[in-house]
Design an enzyme around this catalytic site. Sequence first.
Site, PDB file in Angstrom:
ATOM      1  N   HIS A  51       1.090  -1.256  -0.258  1.00  0.00           N
ATOM      2  CA  HIS A  51      -0.168   0.265   0.105  1.00  0.00           C
ATOM      3  C   HIS A  51       1.186   1.090   0.218  1.00  0.00           C
ATOM      4  CE1 HIS A  51      -3.372  -2.538   2.012  1.00  0.00           C
ATOM      5  NE2 HIS A  51      -3.091  -3.348   0.968  1.00  0.00           N
ATOM      6  N   HIS A  79      -9.562  -2.344  -5.238  1.00  0.00           N
ATOM      7  CA  HIS A  79      -8.438  -2.703  -3.930  1.00  0.00           C
ATOM      8  C   HIS A  79      -6.929  -3.516  -4.636  1.00  0.00           C
ATOM      9  CE1 HIS A  79      -5.703  -2.534   0.362  1.00  0.00           C
ATOM     10  NE2 HIS A  79      -5.858  -3.899  -0.976  1.00  0.00           N
ATOM     11  N   ASP A  98      -3.067  -2.533  -5.463  1.00  0.00           N
ATOM     12  CA  ASP A  98      -1.742  -3.796  -4.907  1.00  0.00           C
ATOM     13  C   ASP A  98      -0.884  -3.540  -5.525  1.00  0.00           C
ATOM     14  OD1 ASP A  98      -2.781  -4.594  -2.241  1.00  0.00           O
ATOM     15  OD2 ASP A  98      -3.765  -6.162  -2.847  1.00  0.00           O
ATOM     16  N   HIS A 149      -0.277 -11.263  -4.724  1.00  0.00           N
ATOM     17  CA  HIS A 149       1.416 -10.937  -4.737  1.00  0.00           C
ATOM     18  C   HIS A 149       2.039 -11.215  -5.362  1.00  0.00           C
ATOM     19  CE1 HIS A 149      -0.204  -7.379  -2.801  1.00  0.00           C
ATOM     20  NE2 HIS A 149      -0.957  -8.851  -1.278  1.00  0.00           N
TER      21      HIS A 149
END
Length: 284
Positions: free
Chosen positions: A79, A238, A242, A265
């Site tokens: 973030h 969101h 990311d 991720h």
Amino acid sequence: MKRKTIKNEVEINGIGLHKGEKIKLILKPGIENQGIIFKRADITDKDNIIKVSYKNLFDLERGTNIKNHDDIKVHTIEHFLSSLSVSGITDITAEISGNELPILDGSSIQFMEKLQEAGIKEFESEIEPIVIKKPVIFKDEKNGKYVLALPYDGFKISYTIDFNHSFLKSQYFEIDVNIDDYIEKISKSRTFAFDYEIDFLKKNNLALGGSLENAVVVGKNGPLNPEGLRYSDEFVRHKILDIIGDLYVLGIPVKGHIIAVKAGHYINAKLTELIAEEYKIFSK
């Protein structure tokens, strides 16, 4: 594009998402060409400097984490990096009192506000973006996860999520990334988890600092948060927040169109690795 740092030191306090510890984060102006650096203020007997680099990534299941050669770690940096990326900050020192960043409200808006409070300073030297000239693709076909970078005159992200869940199913969002649209459309979107994950996470000493104040918890029929959602499609927004941060482990802006399907991720990190190899970004 000029290299940039912040003008003034600013402090951010909060708790870490996974360990639940109180964290003090002090953002300090960087030296020209130093890159993005974390300094573990609580470590004095080992090298406490960790440079943001795709080569320093590890354990990407639940967040974006980096470590140095002495195994000194900083967790959950995505973030913060997302905020640095859209603010154009290339050189900064983040002094931190523990091993993970404060989760704040689960979004990046408070990081953006602190960076704006600190002010932006331009250096004399320029930084050339990575210009995507041909498709760069990473596939996890078994799980239907894909991420690719295509040539584009700008920085654009198109993202699709798809969950087998009674409330949260498929969502799609697309944005040409600039700071104004990011603040309005992306920065306030919060991290999220499903209610059935919570017990597992707690039992594994994860999400100990998680609460309805810093995450959206999704139940069978919708969010458990009393205030509800900030956007009807907050979840996919969101994910865009990311991936902007995850790409910035390169330390260099990217000029291209990023298309992601059910990525996360780890998948994002594989794309950064491929881009770094293709364009010879040999950061240490």
